[in-house]
Design a protein around this motif. Structure first.
Motif, PDB file in Angstrom:
ATOM      1  N   GLU A   1     -38.055 -22.695  -4.916  1.00 27.62           N
ATOM      2  CA  GLU A   1     -38.468 -21.621  -5.815  1.00 27.62           C
ATOM      3  C   GLU A   1     -39.542 -20.782  -5.137  1.00 27.62           C
ATOM      4  N   LEU A   2     -39.713 -19.561  -5.628  1.00 26.53           N
ATOM      5  CA  LEU A   2     -40.704 -18.635  -5.096  1.00 26.53           C
ATOM      6  C   LEU A   2     -41.827 -18.457  -6.114  1.00 26.53           C
ATOM      7  N   VAL A   3     -43.084 -18.516  -5.637  1.00 26.20           N
ATOM      8  CA  VAL A   3     -44.219 -18.420  -6.561  1.00 26.20           C
ATOM      9  C   VAL A   3     -45.331 -17.522  -6.014  1.00 26.20           C
TER      10      VAL A   3
ATOM     11  N   ALA B   1     -46.837 -12.674   7.701  1.00 22.20           N
ATOM     12  CA  ALA B   1     -47.196 -13.862   8.482  1.00 22.20           C
ATOM     13  C   ALA B   1     -45.981 -14.338   9.270  1.00 22.20           C
ATOM     14  N   LYS B   2     -46.238 -15.111  10.342  1.00 22.05           N
ATOM     15  CA  LYS B   2     -45.155 -15.552  11.225  1.00 22.05           C
ATOM     16  C   LYS B   2     -44.212 -16.542  10.552  1.00 22.05           C
ATOM     17  N   ASP B   3     -44.698 -17.251   9.535  1.00 23.36           N
ATOM     18  CA  ASP B   3     -43.855 -18.145   8.744  1.00 23.36           C
ATOM     19  C   ASP B   3     -44.555 -18.412   7.412  1.00 23.36           C
ATOM     20  N   VAL B   4     -43.875 -19.121   6.525  1.00 23.11           N
ATOM     21  CA  VAL B   4     -44.417 -19.316   5.184  1.00 23.11           C
ATOM     22  C   VAL B   4     -45.685 -20.169   5.196  1.00 23.11           C
ATOM     23  N   ARG B   5     -45.784 -21.111   6.136  1.00 19.58           N
ATOM     24  CA  ARG B   5     -46.985 -21.945   6.239  1.00 19.58           C
ATOM     25  C   ARG B   5     -48.201 -21.099   6.610  1.00 19.58           C
ATOM     26  N   SER B   6     -47.994 -20.101   7.449  1.00 19.01           N
ATOM     27  CA  SER B   6     -49.091 -19.226   7.853  1.00 19.01           C
ATOM     28  C   SER B   6     -49.547 -18.364   6.679  1.00 19.01           C
TER      29      SER B   6
ATOM     30  N   PRO C   1     -40.941 -10.212   6.357  1.00 18.52           N
ATOM     31  CA  PRO C   1     -39.560 -10.026   5.894  1.00 18.52           C
ATOM     32  C   PRO C   1     -38.569  -9.791   7.023  1.00 18.52           C
ATOM     33  N   GLY C   2     -39.091  -9.428   8.213  1.00 15.17           N
ATOM     34  CA  GLY C   2     -38.212  -9.166   9.343  1.00 15.17           C
ATOM     35  C   GLY C   2     -37.508 -10.389   9.886  1.00 15.17           C
ATOM     36  N   HIS C   3     -38.123 -11.571   9.736  1.00 20.64           N
ATOM     37  CA  HIS C   3     -37.478 -12.773  10.283  1.00 20.64           C
ATOM     38  C   HIS C   3     -37.790 -14.061   9.532  1.00 20.64           C
ATOM     39  N   VAL C   4     -38.636 -13.971   8.503  1.00 18.03           N
ATOM     40  CA  VAL C   4     -38.986 -15.171   7.734  1.00 18.03           C
ATOM     41  C   VAL C   4     -38.263 -15.152   6.385  1.00 18.03           C
ATOM     42  N   PRO C   5     -37.391 -16.127   6.115  1.00 16.73           N
ATOM     43  CA  PRO C   5     -36.656 -16.145   4.850  1.00 16.73           C
ATOM     44  C   PRO C   5     -37.536 -16.015   3.614  1.00 16.73           C
ATOM     45  N   ALA C   6     -38.679 -16.712   3.578  1.00 19.40           N
ATOM     46  CA  ALA C   6     -39.568 -16.615   2.410  1.00 19.40           C
ATOM     47  C   ALA C   6     -40.027 -15.179   2.223  1.00 19.40           C
ATOM     48  N   GLY C   7     -40.216 -14.464   3.333  1.00 24.06           N
ATOM     49  CA  GLY C   7     -40.599 -13.061   3.261  1.00 24.06           C
ATOM     50  C   GLY C   7     -39.466 -12.190   2.750  1.00 24.06           C
ATOM     51  N   LYS C   8     -38.255 -12.519   3.150  1.00 20.54           N
ATOM     52  CA  LYS C   8     -37.090 -11.763   2.681  1.00 20.54           C
ATOM     53  C   LYS C   8     -36.916 -11.937   1.172  1.00 20.54           C
ATOM     54  N   TYR C   9     -37.031 -13.195   0.707  1.00 20.79           N
ATOM     55  CA  TYR C   9     -36.915 -13.438  -0.726  1.00 20.79           C
ATOM     56  C   TYR C   9     -38.047 -12.723  -1.478  1.00 20.79           C
ATOM     57  N   GLY C  10     -39.237 -12.752  -0.880  1.00 20.97           N
ATOM     58  CA  GLY C  10     -40.380 -12.083  -1.477  1.00 20.97           C
ATOM     59  C   GLY C  10     -40.151 -10.587  -1.586  1.00 20.97           C
ATOM     60  N   ARG C  11     -39.605  -9.997  -0.523  1.00 22.42           N
ATOM     61  CA  ARG C  11     -39.314  -8.564  -0.523  1.00 22.42           C
ATOM     62  C   ARG C  11     -38.268  -8.225  -1.589  1.00 22.42           C
TER      63      ARG C  11
ATOM     64  N   GLU D   1     -55.268 -19.935   1.570  1.00 16.12           N
ATOM     65  CA  GLU D   1     -56.168 -21.093   1.548  1.00 16.12           C
ATOM     66  C   GLU D   1     -57.549 -20.727   2.087  1.00 16.12           C
ATOM     67  N   LEU D   2     -57.571 -19.909   3.112  1.00 11.60           N
ATOM     68  CA  LEU D   2     -58.830 -19.516   3.745  1.00 11.60           C
ATOM     69  C   LEU D   2     -59.536 -18.397   2.983  1.00 11.60           C
ATOM     70  N   GLY D   3     -58.894 -17.896   1.935  1.00 11.50           N
ATOM     71  CA  GLY D   3     -59.503 -16.836   1.141  1.00 11.50           C
ATOM     72  C   GLY D   3     -59.432 -15.475   1.794  1.00 11.50           C
ATOM     73  N   GLU D   4     -58.587 -15.333   2.810  1.00  9.36           N
ATOM     74  CA  GLU D   4     -58.460 -14.056   3.504  1.00  9.36           C
ATOM     75  C   GLU D   4     -57.529 -13.102   2.768  1.00  9.36           C
ATOM     76  N   ALA D   5     -56.839 -13.611   1.763  1.00 10.95           N
ATOM     77  CA  ALA D   5     -56.005 -12.778   0.893  1.00 10.95           C
ATOM     78  C   ALA D   5     -56.131 -13.340  -0.525  1.00 10.95           C
ATOM     79  N   PRO D   6     -56.260 -12.482  -1.542  1.00 14.13           N
ATOM     80  CA  PRO D   6     -56.425 -12.954  -2.914  1.00 14.13           C
ATOM     81  C   PRO D   6     -55.133 -13.431  -3.562  1.00 14.13           C
ATOM     82  N   LEU D   7     -54.008 -13.097  -2.912  1.00 15.89           N
ATOM     83  CA  LEU D   7     -52.706 -13.407  -3.505  1.00 15.89           C
ATOM     84  C   LEU D   7     -51.673 -13.625  -2.413  1.00 15.89           C
ATOM     85  N   GLY D   8     -50.726 -14.497  -2.677  1.00 17.07           N
ATOM     86  CA  GLY D   8     -49.681 -14.751  -1.701  1.00 17.07           C
ATOM     87  C   GLY D   8     -48.368 -15.074  -2.387  1.00 17.07           C
ATOM     88  N   ILE D   9     -47.283 -14.904  -1.649  1.00 18.36           N
ATOM     89  CA  ILE D   9     -45.953 -15.302  -2.127  1.00 18.36           C
ATOM     90  C   ILE D   9     -45.437 -16.364  -1.171  1.00 18.36           C
ATOM     91  N   VAL D  10     -45.214 -17.559  -1.691  1.00 16.61           N
ATOM     92  CA  VAL D  10     -44.732 -18.672  -0.867  1.00 16.61           C
ATOM     93  C   VAL D  10     -43.722 -19.485  -1.664  1.00 16.61           C
TER      94      VAL D  10
END
Length: 260
Positions: free
Chosen positions: A114-116, A179-184, A150-160, A190-199
């Motif tokens: 699932e995407l959240v 990001a280079k992958d969903v873990r990144s 979104p160019g090469h990470v499936p989670a990014g494609k689903y997010g887009r 996690e580091l607080g460098e972005a207030p929101l994420g899609i993973v």
């Protein structure tokens, strides 16, 4: 060269030869029991437990190369030789198959995700309902939205796809932090460098530094399906492939938030 030096050199030569001769060589049986798996980064934790369980019951050794599905597909195209390829995108495994690297009929769906939306654990953001009334631009504020490229990470494609479904893609395009992958992407939040994420939900559940503030409805993006394919047919690869697709692994998949 005097006799003393000759004796020393001869001794070193003998010792060196002995050391080389004593190095254990892997038997053909040991080599046959090794399996190399190229797998999507989002499977890191669940695959680790599946491999341990499989190894205990069979004696096989499974080695992994974890990265985004697109990166792995390119590695295979350029000469990478996994026994099994597990993609978080049907598109990428179909691409690898089209190049002739998947052995028929060994290609099948093995799990779903699932995407959240996630935010840092200490964020003031609270649960939101994901629909067309949500003001995503306001939610992000002056920060960035972390997600897989979104160019090469499936989670990014689903997010887009999900952003486009609600008409948010053009609104917040400049705020997306790829990001280079969903873990990144997860790590950035996690580091607080972005207030929101899609993973993926499974990645969010493994972290004690983020919280899920919303789940995307299934209709907002294509099904998030993990597909496994055998690239090198052998008794070992077929055994692990069968294990991944078997009912006995359902509890392990569920433990990490995946659906079978």
């Amino acid at each position: 060269m005097n006799t003393h030096i000759k004796i020393i050199l001869f001794t070193l030569l003998v010792l060196g030869t002995g050391i080389t001769a004593c190095k254990p060589k892997k038997s053909a049986e040991e080599t046959e029991k090794r399996i190399l798996v190229f797998a999507a980064a989002s499977l890191t934790d669940v695959l680790s437990e599946l491999i341990d369980s499989f190894g205990v019951s069979t004696g096989y050794t499974v080695q992994t190369n974890m990265a985004s599905s697109g990166t792995l597909a390119r590695q295979i195209e350029q000469g990478g030789t996994p026994d099994i390829y597990i993609s978080a995108s049907k598109r990428w495994v179909d691409y690898v198959d089209s190049l002739g690297f998947i052995v028929a009929p060994y290609k099948t769906n093995i799990a779903f995700n699932e995407l959240v939306f996630i935010a840092p654990k200490e964020s003031i953001l609270t649960d939101v309902t994901i629909d067309k009334t949500l003001d995503l631009n306001k939610l992000i504020g002056s920060g960035r939205l972390a997600m897989g490229d979104p160019g090469h990470v499936p989670a990014g494609k689903y997010g887009r796809q999900a952003l486009g479904y609600y008409g948010w893609d053009t609104q917040i395009n400049e705020k997306v932090l790829p990001a280079k992958d969903v873990r990144s992407a997860l790590m950035v939040v996690e580091l607080g460098e972005a207030p929101l994420g899609i993973v993926y939900k499974t990645d969010a559940l493994k972290s004690d530094k983020v919280k899920i503030i919303g789940s995307f409805p299934e209709e907002s993006h294509k099904p998030i399906v993990y597909v496994a394919g055998i690239c090198n047919e052998s008794d070992a690869s077929k055994a692990f492939y069968s294990y991944l697709t078997s009912k006995e692994t359902a509890a392990i998949w569920a433990k990490y938030g995946f659906k079978k």
